[in-house]
Motif scaffolding. Structure first.
Motif, PDB file in Angstrom:
ATOM      1  N   GLN A  45       0.831  -1.200   0.000  1.00  0.00           N
ATOM      2  CA  GLN A  45       0.000   0.000   0.000  1.00  0.00           C
ATOM      3  C   GLN A  45       0.864   1.248   0.000  1.00  0.00           C
ATOM      4  OE1 GLN A  45      -2.291   0.765   3.593  1.00  0.00           O
ATOM      5  NE2 GLN A  45      -3.924   1.715   2.399  1.00  0.00           N
ATOM      6  N   LEU A  49       1.008   4.061  -3.012  1.00  0.00           N
ATOM      7  CA  LEU A  49       0.700   5.461  -2.700  1.00  0.00           C
ATOM      8  C   LEU A  49       1.896   6.354  -2.990  1.00  0.00           C
ATOM      9  CD1 LEU A  49      -1.359   5.050   0.582  1.00  0.00           C
ATOM     10  CD2 LEU A  49      -2.162   6.100  -1.537  1.00  0.00           C
ATOM     11  N   HIS A  50       3.080   5.845  -2.761  1.00  0.00           N
ATOM     12  CA  HIS A  50       4.287   6.622  -3.073  1.00  0.00           C
ATOM     13  C   HIS A  50       4.378   6.885  -4.568  1.00  0.00           C
ATOM     14  CE1 HIS A  50       8.558   7.018  -4.219  1.00  0.00           C
ATOM     15  NE2 HIS A  50       8.660   7.714  -3.103  1.00  0.00           N
ATOM     16  N   LEU A  53       2.065   9.567  -5.280  1.00  0.00           N
ATOM     17  CA  LEU A  53       2.614  10.794  -4.710  1.00  0.00           C
ATOM     18  C   LEU A  53       3.691  11.383  -5.621  1.00  0.00           C
ATOM     19  CD1 LEU A  53       2.680  12.703  -2.245  1.00  0.00           C
ATOM     20  CD2 LEU A  53       4.369  11.166  -1.215  1.00  0.00           C
ATOM     21  N   ARG A 117       8.986   4.534   2.078  1.00  0.00           N
ATOM     22  CA  ARG A 117       8.733   3.685   0.911  1.00  0.00           C
ATOM     23  C   ARG A 117       9.956   2.834   0.592  1.00  0.00           C
ATOM     24  NH1 ARG A 117      11.542   2.526  -3.817  1.00  0.00           N
ATOM     25  NH2 ARG A 117      10.068   1.581  -5.287  1.00  0.00           N
ATOM     26  N   SER A 162       1.397   5.598   5.113  1.00  0.00           N
ATOM     27  CA  SER A 162       0.428   5.454   4.021  1.00  0.00           C
ATOM     28  C   SER A 162      -0.720   6.438   4.193  1.00  0.00           C
ATOM     29  CB  SER A 162      -0.120   4.021   3.981  1.00  0.00           C
ATOM     30  OG  SER A 162       0.888   3.105   3.598  1.00  0.00           O
ATOM     31  N   ALA A 165       0.539   9.766   3.308  1.00  0.00           N
ATOM     32  CA  ALA A 165       0.722   9.900   1.860  1.00  0.00           C
ATOM     33  C   ALA A 165      -0.605  10.204   1.169  1.00  0.00           C
ATOM     34  CB  ALA A 165       1.340   8.621   1.296  1.00  0.00           C
ATOM     35  N   ALA A 166      -1.662   9.497   1.566  1.00  0.00           N
ATOM     36  CA  ALA A 166      -2.975   9.734   0.963  1.00  0.00           C
ATOM     37  C   ALA A 166      -3.447  11.161   1.231  1.00  0.00           C
ATOM     38  CB  ALA A 166      -3.985   8.726   1.509  1.00  0.00           C
ATOM     39  N   ILE A 169      -1.361  13.671  -0.888  1.00  0.00           N
ATOM     40  CA  ILE A 169      -1.764  13.726  -2.291  1.00  0.00           C
ATOM     41  C   ILE A 169      -2.898  14.743  -2.474  1.00  0.00           C
ATOM     42  CG2 ILE A 169      -2.893  12.424  -4.137  1.00  0.00           C
ATOM     43  CD1 ILE A 169      -1.310   9.952  -3.129  1.00  0.00           C
TER      44      ILE A 169
END
Length: 212
Positions: A45, A49-50, A53, A117, A162, A165-166, A169
């Motif tokens: 995950q 996501l990275h 990003l 990551r 994670s 990160a979300a 974004i």
């Protein structure tokens, strides 16, 4: 040293937190029930996501630099190293005093997520009694093979990254939209000014050619 004597003056031996047992720790085949409790999905995950990003980072950098609509600018920026994009974003922050802190916070958090990551992608997964599932940082396997302790990152920390990160974004997308709108407004004013000047010049030329 006599049996039972406490080694209080010596450095404690490192705890063994991972052993190369692929059937219980790593390299499970899909459908292998012995790997059901290994949190591969948490690592994946963060990696996915990275990737999202990084695309957002390229788009934001293009918008901040004012080159988002200029032909090959996006492919060129996209080809840059992830950390280089973060550095460039910080560099541009100084040109926008009102948004400097906001831009730098985004770049700093992006760097932190990037490090996490890398740990998720290149680390060695294992388990401890105290912390549960952990990931040894990239040098972990080498250190462990030498009988040394390895720095750890808990899987929960990766889950937290994670989530960050979300959220990041979304924040980057909002800032990108603002910068693109601001650059569009400036371009519109420039176009209007250019048209005013062009009209004035055309009128002056016509008057100069007109007979007295």
């Amino acid at each position: 040293m006599a049996k039972g004597t406490r080694r209080s003056s010596e450095t404690p031996a490192p705890q063994v937190v991972w052993t190369p047992a692929p059937r219980t720790v790593i390299a499970h085949l899909e459908g292998d029930p012995s790997g059901n409790d290994v949190p591969y999905d948490k690592l994946g995950q963060l990696i996915v996501l990275h990737n999202m990003l990084e695309v957002g980072l390229s788009m934001l950098l293009s918008a901040v630099a004012g080159v988002h609509g200029h032909g090959m600018s996006f492919p060129i920026i996209s080809a840059l190293d992830y950390n280089r994009k973060c550095e460039l974003l910080k560099g541009f922050a100084g040109q926008f005093p009102n948004e400097k802190a906001r831009i730098r916070k985004i770049a700093d958090l992006a760097e932190k997520i990037g490090k996490g990551r890398n740990d998720a992608a290149h680390g060695v997964i294992g388990k401890t009694k105290e912390q549960g599932w952990v990931v040894h940082r990239m040098a972990g396997a080498k250190l462990l093979s030498q009988g040394k302790a390895a720095p750890l990152l808990t899987v929960q920390e990766l889950v937290d990254l994670s989530t960050a990160a979300a959220d990041l974004i979304e924040r980057m997308e909002a800032l990108r939209t603002e910068f693109e709108a601001a650059h569009a407004a400036v371009q519109s004013r420039n176009d209007q000014l250019t048209e005013i000047i062009r009209t004035a010049v055309t009128k002056a030329q016509a008057e100069a050619r007109a007979p007295d």
